[in-house]
Motif scaffolding. Structure first.
Motif, PDB file in Angstrom:
ATOM      1  N   ILE A  81     -13.442 -20.447  -1.479  1.00 48.38           N
ATOM      2  CA  ILE A  81     -13.704 -19.200  -2.110  1.00 48.38           C
ATOM      3  C   ILE A  81     -13.688 -17.899  -0.914  1.00 48.38           C
ATOM      4  CG2 ILE A  81     -14.871 -17.928  -2.794  1.00 48.38           C
ATOM      5  CD1 ILE A  81     -16.427 -20.246  -5.349  1.00 48.38           C
ATOM      6  N   ALA A  82     -13.730 -19.058  -0.104  1.00 49.58           N
ATOM      7  CA  ALA A  82     -14.084 -18.042   1.582  1.00 49.58           C
ATOM      8  C   ALA A  82     -12.538 -17.995   2.195  1.00 49.58           C
ATOM      9  CB  ALA A  82     -14.712 -18.567   1.946  1.00 49.58           C
ATOM     10  N   ILE A  83     -11.566 -19.157   1.966  1.00 48.80           N
ATOM     11  CA  ILE A  83     -10.886 -18.889   2.732  1.00 48.80           C
ATOM     12  C   ILE A  83      -9.545 -18.372   1.892  1.00 48.80           C
ATOM     13  CG2 ILE A  83      -8.605 -20.650   2.891  1.00 48.80           C
ATOM     14  CD1 ILE A  83     -10.603 -22.989   4.108  1.00 48.80           C
ATOM     15  N   GLY A  84      -9.782 -18.188   0.553  1.00 52.67           N
ATOM     16  CA  GLY A  84      -8.550 -17.605  -0.365  1.00 52.67           C
ATOM     17  C   GLY A  84      -9.057 -16.396  -0.157  1.00 52.67           C
ATOM     18  N   ALA A  85     -10.403 -15.772   0.354  1.00 52.77           N
ATOM     19  CA  ALA A  85     -11.510 -14.524   0.045  1.00 52.77           C
ATOM     20  C   ALA A  85     -10.569 -13.394   1.255  1.00 52.77           C
ATOM     21  CB  ALA A  85     -12.559 -13.969   0.192  1.00 52.77           C
ATOM     22  N   VAL A  86     -10.408 -14.413   2.239  1.00 56.58           N
ATOM     23  CA  VAL A  86      -9.840 -14.474   3.700  1.00 56.58           C
ATOM     24  C   VAL A  86      -8.091 -13.701   3.800  1.00 56.58           C
ATOM     25  CG1 VAL A  86      -9.575 -14.727   6.842  1.00 56.58           C
ATOM     26  CG2 VAL A  86     -11.775 -15.201   5.079  1.00 56.58           C
ATOM     27  N   VAL A  87      -7.880 -14.422   3.097  1.00 51.60           N
ATOM     28  CA  VAL A  87      -7.087 -15.604   2.586  1.00 51.60           C
ATOM     29  C   VAL A  87      -5.823 -13.251   1.732  1.00 51.60           C
ATOM     30  CG1 VAL A  87      -4.556 -15.744   1.693  1.00 51.60           C
ATOM     31  CG2 VAL A  87      -5.918 -17.008   3.314  1.00 51.60           C
ATOM     32  N   VAL A  93      -4.891  -5.525   3.119  1.00 52.21           N
ATOM     33  CA  VAL A  93      -3.931  -4.815   4.216  1.00 52.21           C
ATOM     34  C   VAL A  93      -2.718  -4.734   4.830  1.00 52.21           C
ATOM     35  CG1 VAL A  93      -4.680  -4.566   7.378  1.00 52.21           C
ATOM     36  CG2 VAL A  93      -6.688  -5.853   5.420  1.00 52.21           C
ATOM     37  N   LEU A  94      -2.486  -5.793   4.975  1.00 58.84           N
ATOM     38  CA  LEU A  94      -0.871  -5.701   5.606  1.00 58.84           C
ATOM     39  C   LEU A  94       0.207  -4.970   3.944  1.00 58.84           C
ATOM     40  CD1 LEU A  94       0.298  -9.482   6.598  1.00 58.84           C
ATOM     41  CD2 LEU A  94      -0.291  -7.690   7.803  1.00 58.84           C
ATOM     42  N   LEU A  95      -0.359  -5.171   2.956  1.00 59.75           N
ATOM     43  CA  LEU A  95       0.247  -4.390   1.850  1.00 59.75           C
ATOM     44  C   LEU A  95      -0.269  -2.860   2.016  1.00 59.75           C
ATOM     45  CD1 LEU A  95       0.761  -6.657  -0.600  1.00 59.75           C
ATOM     46  CD2 LEU A  95       2.198  -5.230   0.021  1.00 59.75           C
ATOM     47  N   ALA A  96      -0.956  -2.859   2.068  1.00 59.03           N
ATOM     48  CA  ALA A  96      -2.234  -1.119   2.412  1.00 59.03           C
ATOM     49  C   ALA A  96      -1.185   0.187   3.478  1.00 59.03           C
ATOM     50  CB  ALA A  96      -3.066  -1.671   2.396  1.00 59.03           C
ATOM     51  N   VAL A  97      -1.226  -1.202   4.678  1.00 56.67           N
ATOM     52  CA  VAL A  97      -0.274  -0.236   5.586  1.00 56.67           C
ATOM     53  C   VAL A  97       0.783  -0.329   5.366  1.00 56.67           C
ATOM     54  CG1 VAL A  97       0.183  -0.677   8.363  1.00 56.67           C
ATOM     55  CG2 VAL A  97      -2.168  -1.463   7.645  1.00 56.67           C
ATOM     56  N   PRO A  98       1.963  -0.545   4.642  1.00 54.67           N
ATOM     57  CA  PRO A  98       2.638   0.192   4.467  1.00 54.67           C
ATOM     58  C   PRO A  98       3.039   1.420   3.389  1.00 54.67           C
ATOM     59  CG  PRO A  98       2.954  -2.108   4.070  1.00 54.67           C
ATOM     60  CD  PRO A  98       1.943  -1.551   4.552  1.00 54.67           C
ATOM     61  N   ILE A  99       1.584   1.244   3.005  1.00 52.03           N
ATOM     62  CA  ILE A  99       1.725   2.454   1.676  1.00 52.03           C
ATOM     63  C   ILE A  99       1.257   3.631   1.832  1.00 52.03           C
ATOM     64  CG2 ILE A  99       0.526   2.415  -0.764  1.00 52.03           C
ATOM     65  CD1 ILE A  99       1.437  -0.084  -1.021  1.00 52.03           C
ATOM     66  N   GLY A 116      -0.010  -5.652  13.580  1.00 54.15           N
ATOM     67  CA  GLY A 116      -0.360  -6.448  15.323  1.00 54.15           C
ATOM     68  C   GLY A 116      -1.631  -7.532  14.436  1.00 54.15           C
ATOM     69  N   GLY A 117      -2.531  -6.576  15.047  1.00 53.14           N
ATOM     70  CA  GLY A 117      -3.648  -7.440  14.878  1.00 53.14           C
ATOM     71  C   GLY A 117      -4.122  -8.492  13.670  1.00 53.14           C
ATOM     72  N   VAL A 118      -4.232  -7.317  13.076  1.00 54.44           N
ATOM     73  CA  VAL A 118      -4.197  -8.729  11.294  1.00 54.44           C
ATOM     74  C   VAL A 118      -3.828 -10.036  11.212  1.00 54.44           C
ATOM     75  CG1 VAL A 118      -3.544  -9.045   8.834  1.00 54.44           C
ATOM     76  CG2 VAL A 118      -5.005  -6.363   9.875  1.00 54.44           C
ATOM     77  N   GLU A 119      -2.700  -9.966  11.902  1.00 57.07           N
ATOM     78  CA  GLU A 119      -1.179 -11.041  12.154  1.00 57.07           C
ATOM     79  C   GLU A 119      -1.980 -11.357  12.719  1.00 57.07           C
ATOM     80  OE1 GLU A 119       0.293 -12.592   9.801  1.00 57.07           O
ATOM     81  OE2 GLU A 119       2.771 -10.878   9.661  1.00 57.07           O
ATOM     82  N   THR A 120      -2.328 -11.327  14.173  1.00 59.92           N
ATOM     83  CA  THR A 120      -2.799 -12.156  14.979  1.00 59.92           C
ATOM     84  C   THR A 120      -3.990 -12.904  14.232  1.00 59.92           C
ATOM     85  OG1 THR A 120      -1.573 -10.545  16.857  1.00 59.92           O
ATOM     86  CG2 THR A 120      -3.595 -11.724  17.752  1.00 59.92           C
ATOM     87  N   VAL A 121      -4.515 -11.872  14.235  1.00 64.19           N
ATOM     88  CA  VAL A 121      -6.335 -12.823  14.047  1.00 64.19           C
ATOM     89  C   VAL A 121      -5.759 -13.602  12.481  1.00 64.19           C
ATOM     90  CG1 VAL A 121      -8.238 -12.080  12.463  1.00 64.19           C
ATOM     91  CG2 VAL A 121      -7.979 -10.726  14.939  1.00 64.19           C
TER      92      VAL A 121
END
Length: 146
Positions: A81-87, A93-99, A116-121
């Motif tokens: 659940i924890a890993i799934g929620a983070v993913v 977030v990655l979908l929300a940014v271009p929208i 860039g920050g989200v992908e790095t983290v």
């Protein structure tokens, strides 16, 4: 009661989901690039595509090396659940940014820094758990903890 998942099964699903979600993010960015003609979306694409390629190669290696049937190590429901929620949060977030950028609600520099920050983290987080979930099986060594 749900069947417990092995770590290999979970990590295979996680790898596949990460690649498919990245492809969905790329599709959304390409859609906005073509429909809006804004070169900003090309910048986003240049951030996301190399990361997707890296995830794709890691996932392909993992998925082709071992089918996971011999792995008897289990993963707890809490960890799933924890890993799934983070993913899921990362890809939301990655979908929300271009929208958000396409509607004018987000500045270009903020959008690029966010992606860039989200992908790095996300990459760093995967690197931290990669040995536990992926590395031991890919390298051919015996599974740990089982």
């Amino acid at each position: 009661m749900a069947r417990p998942h092995s770590r290999a099964e979970f990590s295979r699903n996680l790898a596949l989901f990460s690649v498919l979600a990245h492809l969905a993010v790329i599709a959304v960015i390409v859609f906005f690039l073509v429909s809006r003609g804004d070169p900003f979306f090309l910048d986003l694409l240049l951030i996301v595509v190399p990361v997707t390629a890296a995830y794709f190669l890691a996932a392909l290696t993992w998925l082709s090396v071992d089918d996971g049937r011999s792995d008897r190590r289990k993963i707890s429901p809490q960890a799933r659940i924890a890993i799934g929620a983070v993913v899921l949060a990362v890809f939301a977030v990655l979908l929300a940014v271009p929208i958000a950028k396409s509607t004018g609600d987000l500045a270009a520099e903020t959008a690029k820094l966010t992606v860039g920050g989200v992908e790095t983290v996300f990459g760093a987080a995967l690197a931290m758990i990669a040995k536990e979930f992926f590395g031991a099986r890919i390298a051919g060594s015996k599974p740990q903890g089982g």
